[in-house]
Design a protein around this motif. Structure first.
Motif, short mmCIF file in Angstrom:
data_model
loop_
_atom_site.label_atom_id
_atom_site.label_comp_id
_atom_site.label_asym_id
_atom_site.label_seq_id
_atom_site.Cartn_x
_atom_site.Cartn_y
_atom_site.Cartn_z
N VAL B 212 0.74 -1.27 -0.06
CA VAL B 212 -0.22 -0.07 -0.23
C VAL B 212 0.94 1.31 -0.02
CG1 VAL B 212 -1.66 1.32 1.27
CG2 VAL B 212 -1.79 -1.13 1.11
N GLU B 213 1.92 1.15 0.87
CA GLU B 213 2.91 2.26 0.94
C GLU B 213 3.43 2.55 -0.41
OE1 GLU B 213 6.03 1.76 3.83
OE2 GLU B 213 6.40 4.08 3.76
N GLN B 214 3.86 1.39 -1.19
CA GLN B 214 4.60 1.86 -2.27
C GLN B 214 3.43 2.31 -3.33
OE1 GLN B 214 7.61 1.29 -3.27
NE2 GLN B 214 8.06 1.07 -0.99
N TYR B 215 2.20 1.64 -3.40
CA TYR B 215 1.07 2.14 -4.38
C TYR B 215 1.20 3.65 -4.31
CZ TYR B 215 -3.46 3.19 -5.89
OH TYR B 215 -4.72 3.67 -6.45
N PHE B 216 1.27 4.13 -2.93
CA PHE B 216 1.01 5.64 -2.98
C PHE B 216 2.19 6.53 -3.31
CE2 PHE B 216 -2.99 4.24 -0.48
CZ PHE B 216 -3.92 5.19 -1.49
N GLN B 217 3.20 5.92 -2.99
CA GLN B 217 4.62 6.52 -3.18
C GLN B 217 4.81 6.94 -4.71
OE1 GLN B 217 7.84 5.14 -1.05
NE2 GLN B 217 7.09 6.25 1.10
N ASN B 218 4.67 5.81 -5.40
CA ASN B 218 4.93 5.73 -6.90
C ASN B 218 3.88 6.23 -7.88
OD1 ASN B 218 7.79 4.80 -6.49
ND2 ASN B 218 6.87 2.92 -5.62
N GLY B 219 2.76 6.35 -7.49
CA GLY B 219 1.69 6.71 -8.42
C GLY B 219 1.38 8.11 -8.57
N SER B 220 0.82 8.65 -9.75
CA SER B 220 0.60 9.79 -9.98
C SER B 220 -0.82 10.25 -9.37
CB SER B 220 0.46 10.22 -11.79
OG SER B 220 -0.21 11.27 -11.69
N PRO B 221 -0.92 10.95 -8.46
CA PRO B 221 -2.29 11.35 -7.92
C PRO B 221 -3.33 11.99 -8.91
CG PRO B 221 -0.61 12.52 -6.66
CD PRO B 221 -0.07 11.98 -7.97
N ALA B 222 -4.53 11.23 -8.64
CA ALA B 222 -5.70 11.62 -9.47
C ALA B 222 -6.05 13.03 -9.26
CB ALA B 222 -6.96 10.83 -9.20
N VAL B 223 -6.64 13.60 -10.28
CA VAL B 223 -6.72 15.03 -10.59
C VAL B 223 -8.55 15.09 -10.39
CG1 VAL B 223 -6.58 17.23 -11.64
CG2 VAL B 223 -4.97 15.45 -11.79
N ALA B 224 -8.97 16.17 -9.39
CA ALA B 224 -10.33 16.15 -9.24
C ALA B 224 -11.17 16.47 -10.54
CB ALA B 224 -10.55 17.25 -8.30
N LYS B 225 -12.22 16.10 -10.83
CA LYS B 225 -13.03 16.26 -12.04
C LYS B 225 -12.11 16.26 -13.42
CE LYS B 225 -17.01 17.24 -10.64
NZ LYS B 225 -18.07 16.36 -10.97
N THR B 226 -11.10 15.37 -13.33
CA THR B 226 -10.43 15.04 -14.62
C THR B 226 -10.47 13.51 -14.69
OG1 THR B 226 -9.26 17.25 -14.65
CG2 THR B 226 -8.37 15.35 -16.12
N ASP B 227 -10.95 13.02 -15.81
CA ASP B 227 -11.20 11.40 -15.87
C ASP B 227 -9.76 10.86 -16.03
OD1 ASP B 227 -13.45 9.44 -15.89
OD2 ASP B 227 -11.97 8.91 -17.59
N LEU B 228 -9.64 9.59 -15.60
CA LEU B 228 -8.47 8.77 -16.10
C LEU B 228 -8.13 8.95 -17.56
CD1 LEU B 228 -6.13 6.83 -15.51
CD2 LEU B 228 -7.67 5.07 -15.22
N PHE B 229 -9.46 8.69 -18.16
CA PHE B 229 -9.14 8.61 -19.66
C PHE B 229 -8.67 9.84 -20.33
CE2 PHE B 229 -10.51 4.41 -20.96
CZ PHE B 229 -11.12 3.92 -19.64
N ALA B 230 -9.23 11.05 -19.64
CA ALA B 230 -8.73 12.31 -20.04
C ALA B 230 -7.12 12.36 -19.90
CB ALA B 230 -9.32 13.47 -19.32
N ARG B 231 -6.72 11.86 -18.92
CA ARG B 231 -5.30 11.90 -18.60
C ARG B 231 -4.50 11.11 -19.36
NH1 ARG B 231 -3.80 11.54 -12.80
NH2 ARG B 231 -1.95 12.81 -13.20
N ILE B 232 -4.98 9.98 -19.90
CA ILE B 232 -3.97 8.90 -20.62
C ILE B 232 -4.23 9.66 -22.02
CG2 ILE B 232 -4.54 6.66 -21.79
CD1 ILE B 232 -5.66 5.75 -19.37
N ALA B 233 -5.43 10.23 -22.55
CA ALA B 233 -5.59 10.88 -23.74
C ALA B 233 -4.40 12.02 -23.76
CB ALA B 233 -6.79 11.62 -23.99
#
Lengths: 606, 357
Positions: B212-233
């Motif tokens: 769990v610790e690693q998951y949070f340390q190495n991920g890019s935090p989600a952005v409010a009101k911006t869908d994951l697919f928008a960020r992938i695009a």
């Protein structure tokens, strides 16, 4: 004005009646439900555990977020006052070219806020924003993600929360006696000295009240940090919301909320102390209305004009973009790529042709209007009494009335449910859950602290000699209230009503728990259409609802403000009225005191 | 000026009246505006978190055709759960549906549900519900999806744990910023239940918490009101969590292609359920509604309309064949739901307080 003995206070029947109703209301809807919910939270099995405190204080993230919230609250109390006072002076005090247009720009915060406002700023200053793209062309080395973290959150929230200044400080400014200013100028005082020594001190009660509100806004910051805070600047509110929703962690949410609440109350106490003992109305017998001042120093004049128009651009750009983006498709909104050719009415069609149609709008308008009117109407008496009688009983009542500021609205709602889901003698043996009334009660209670603060500040600037004169001539308490005090505080009361109305329109947190299933307000519909899957339509719908709400709130503000200011400007064109005729014998029974000017803030009797 | 004065006067008069009466007027006023929900005619009050994207309207219309008058009250999963629990002494809802097994088990633990065996109980896998009070309707897989235009299948992650153990994926996946949503909770249920250890903190071994610790340390935090697919695009990230039902629609809207990962342990399934609310005054009608709602025909129609995967075996025939095939090949992760349900609240708290940065 000095502190009055409790015994003298209870001699008045007016006080007794208001006091009785108030005591019942506070006991039934502020104290009882919240005690219930706090007991259920902190004593789940009948015994207290220090678990919540232990968990929170050992969490680095919680402590950092809490610290950020406090930092933001303190910083906002300063920056909002700076920007707020500046825009008020520019629109109401100094002679500035195009000040009416400037006013409209600055007033844009009246009609929108929340996540969409933060998004609006991101469209402009975010890494793909318009301004950022321009800046990167000029300075190729700069970081496109410059607009994030504490700085960005502070900037956005500062510009987003000057509403109270534009309404209440501007209102108080109109009550400043122009003769004092003229006298000071004749004695050789500079523009700056007059401002600092005469004008600003008169605004103190209102400035204190709006400072508390700015502080509170900072503490409760939610959407701006989420959108712009980035990794380093997150606040405590999202955590409170998550924990409120989880029954096993609700004690943490309640504890955090109580910490923030106590900080607010502390702020309130400090401000009350600072406010004490001052005289915030003109003591001259013949006062006259404020006239706009020229800025004599040419350099200062140019600088003030430039800053004023720069701020105008800062205020209006996000609104323009939000309206434009509301016609774009959801994917374009999220990727920030606006193509003018692809703007369509599709989003509006989708939102407005839902089977539920206009019904949720009407339900929300009725609920919000009723709640706003009841809160302001009831508290007019209360604020008046609290302002007049200063003793320990009054203080206790005043602090009790601030309870809704302490707990998040979801907890307030849960408290009402567990207290009134069975016949309860406090409300005459009625069951309130499942009725349409319970949501109205919640709406009224959440608006009490704000309403009380602003009304009290507005009563503080009423010259007490008017009232005394009327009383000496035999006017009854209610008569004095109705014919003398009410007209003087009515502009502020109308503004408070409008703001309460606007803020309740899209409420979700309270309505989700308390709304009658057949009478669902707009907030629930908005949530259903914008949340969960933050998909393509969802985000577009958010913008459409924001624009629709802007229209409703814009109309509200126009009804309250636009019309009266037009009246005023028309009046200005009339030949100058000799000042004496503007001063009716104050308080002569039967004399219409300031009746015609009920909606005119610069009540000439002052 | 005149009109404004009159308006203001009228407003003040109303307020004064209301203000004087205070709440006293309120109980009286309730009579005319509304009957308490319990007595609101024949209308069934239905709570759900599954009313978005036109589903609520669709169900209301379909129910009306079948002779049921329903009023849908939509709320997020957690809100609906809390509402049902808070109202258990004087329930307003008659039926609740759409919440997943984790939420319903919380409500059941608070004794707010009434046992009922629907007529279609034999057509579904009882294991997916509790076999007594709540019954399964629709399956949803909680997946790890990646941008397949950018990452060929050979180089794609094989499991969630690859995200933080392999340098290629560090900072390229979106991680959540809150555990309020069912999807996020299920992702963690899938990860943590692999590390079940009675001697560990909250039933999870240190190794599990390390993940769990690693998951949070190495991920890019989600952005409010911006869908994951928008960020992938936009190329900000390449992968992240997604429920199976949204993928097709988002791929089209954001013009990206996404493939999903099936770890060797399988993927967690969220199963939406339906249940009768305890204390409803319209029990008989509510039971009939549940019988109708979960029937093969109705579930089949729903699945067809909304690309859902029905639990009802007979409804599968009507569902989108692609969806059915996808689920047929999908290996379901074997999760000890009792263990998860018992601990989820405490897990969320621990993660929010200690690991989220």
């Amino acid at each position: 004005m000095s502190s009055t003995a409790v015994r003298a206070m209870v001699r008045s029947p007016f006080v007794l009646i208001v006091g009785a109703v108030l005591t019942w209301f506070i006991a039934a809807f502020l104290v009882w439900p919240n005690i219930n919910v706090l007991i259920a939270t902190f004593f789940p099995d009948g015994s207290f555990s220090g678990r919540a405190a232990e968990k929170l204080f050992s969490s680095q993230r919680a402590m950092k977020a809490l610290g950020n919230s406090f930092l933001l609250a303190v910083a906002l109390s300063i920056t909002v006052n700076l920007v707020g006072v500046f825009i008020v002076l520019v629109t109401h005090y100094f002679q500035i070219r195009g000040s009416r247009i400037l006013f409209l720009g600055y007033a844009s915060t009246f009609i929108y806020g929340g996540i969409v406002l933060a998004a609006g700023y991101k469209f402009i200053y975010g890494d793909k924003g318009i301004v950022t793209s321009l800046l990167v062309k000029v300075f190729p080395g700069m970081d496109p993600a410059w607009f994030s973290g504490f700085f960005a959150v502070l900037v956005v929230m500062t510009f987003a929360t000057t509403t109270n200044h534009m309404l209440f400080v501007a209102n108080a400014l109109k009550g400043v006696d122009y003769q004092t200013i003229e006298a000071a100028r004749n004695l050789g005082a500079s523009t700056w000295t007059i401002l600092r020594r005469i004008v600003l001190p008169m605004l103190k009660p209102t400035l204190f009240a709006v400072t508390i509100l700015s502080f509170l806004t900072g503490l409760g910051a939610l959407s701006a940090p989420q959108v712009l805070g980035g990794r380093d600047f997150q606040t405590i509110t999202p955590m409170i919301l998550t924990f409120t929703n989880s029954p096993t962690s609700r004690d943490l949410a309640a504890l955090l909320a109580v910490i923030l609440g106590l900080a607010t109350i502390l702020m309130l106490a400090v401000m009350s102390r600072l406010e004490k003992g001052g005289t915030y109305f003109s003591v001259s017998k013949v006062s006259s209305a404020l006239q706009k001042q020229d800025i004599t120093n040419p350099v200062a004049n140019v600088v003030v004009h430039a800053v004023a128009y720069l701020l105008f651009a800062v205020y209006t750009l996000p609104v323009v973009l939000i309206v434009l983006y509301s016609f774009a498709d959801g994917a374009a909104i999220q990727t920030g790529e606006l193509v003018f050719g692809s703007l369509t009415l599709e989003n509006y069609q989708r939102v407005l042709t839902q089977p539920s149609g206009l019904r949720p709008f009407i339900v929300s308008v009725v609920y919000s209007a009723l709640a706003a009117l009841i809160a302001v109407g009831g508290l007019l008496f209360v604020a008046r009494l609290l302002q007049k009688y200063k003793n320990w009983v009054a203080s206790v009542f005043e602090y009790l009335l601030h309870i809704p500021w302490i707990l998040p609205s979801a907890l307030l709602a849960l408290g009402l449910i567990i207290s009134y889901d069975h016949p309860n003698p406090l409300v005459g043996g009625a069951v309130l859950t499942g009725t349409t009334v319970i949501l109205l009660i919640a709406f009224v209670t959440v608006k009490i602290p704000f309403t009380l603060r602003m009304l009290k500040a507005s009563f503080a600037s009423v010259n007490s000699s008017l009232e005394e004169a009327a009383a000496i001539m035999g006017a009854k308490t209610l008569y004095v209230f109705r014919r003398i005090l009410l007209p003087l505080v009515l502009p502020a009361a109308a503004a408070i009503t409008a703001l309460n109305f606007n803020s309740l329109l899209d409420d979700y947190d309270t309505a989700i728990f308390l709304a009658h299933p057949l009478v669902q307000p707009l907030g629930l519909v908005i949530k259903a259409n914008t949340d969960g899957a933050e998909g393509v339509d969802g985000v577009a719908n958010t913008f459409v609802y924001t624009v629709l709400l802007m229209v409703i709130t814009g109309v509200t503000m126009y009804l309250v403000y636009g019309r009266s200011s037009r009246e005023r400007s028309r009046k200005k064109k009339l030949p100058a009225v000799p000042p004496a005729s503007q001063v009716p014998g104050p308080g002569l029974p039967g004399t219409p005191v300031a009746g015609e000017d009920a909606a005119q803030p610069a009540a000439p009797v002052r | 000026m005149r009109t404004l004065k009159t308006l203001v006067a009228a407003a003040v008069a109303v307020t004064l009246l209301a203000g004087c009466g205070g709440g006293e007027a309120s109980p009286g006023a309730s009579g005319d505006a509304s009957a308490p929900a319990g007595g609101s005619g024949d209308t069934l009050v239905v709570y759900t978190n599954s009313n978005g994207e036109g589903r609520g309207e669709w169900w209301t219309a379909k129910a009306a055709e079948a002779g049921f008058k329903i009023e849908i009250v939509g709320a997020g999963g957690a809100d609906a759960t809390n509402k049902l629990i808070a109202e258990k002494n004087n329930p307003i809802a008659d039926v609740a549906f759409g919440l997943n097994n984790m939420y319903f088990s919380q409500i059941q633990a608070e004794d707010a549900l009434e046992a009922y065996e629907p007529s279609w109980a034999g057509e579904v896998d009882k294991e997916l519900g509790d076999g007594e009070t709540y019954w399964p309707l629709v399956k949803q897989a909680i997946l790890l999806g990646y941008n397949s235009d950018k990452i060929p299948a050979d180089n794609a992650p094989q499991d969630w744990t690859d995200l933080w153990t392999k340098d290629d994926f560090k900072d390229r996946y979106e991680r959540v910023t809150g555990l309020g949503t069912a999807t996020a909770q299920l992702v963690f249920a899938g990860i943590l239940s692999r590390y079940q250890d009675d001697s560990g903190d909250l039933g999870v071994s240190d190794e599990g918490w390390e993940q769990v610790e690693q998951y949070f340390q190495n991920g890019s935090p989600a952005v409010a009101k911006t869908d994951l697919f928008a960020r992938i695009a936009a190329g900000e990230v390449d992968m992240g969590q997604m429920p199976s039902s949204i993928i097709a629609e988002r791929e089209k809207s954001f013009n990206v292609n996404v493939e999903t990962v099936v770890p060797s342990v399988g993927v967690p399934l969220a199963v939406e359920q339906i249940a009768l609310v305890k204390g409803t005054e319209k029990k008989e009608q509510a039971q009939k509604f549940i019988d109708w709602f979960g029937s093969a025909e109705v579930q089949g129609e729903f699945a067809q309309q909304f690309n859902a995967m029905p639990v009802n075996k007979e409804a599968e025939a009507q569902a989108n064949p692609e969806v059915v095939d996808f689920f047929a090949d999908l290996k379901q992760q074997d999760i000890d739901w009792d263990f998860v349900q018992e601990n989820m609240g405490a897990w969320v708290e621990k993660i929010e307080l200690e690991y989220m940065t």
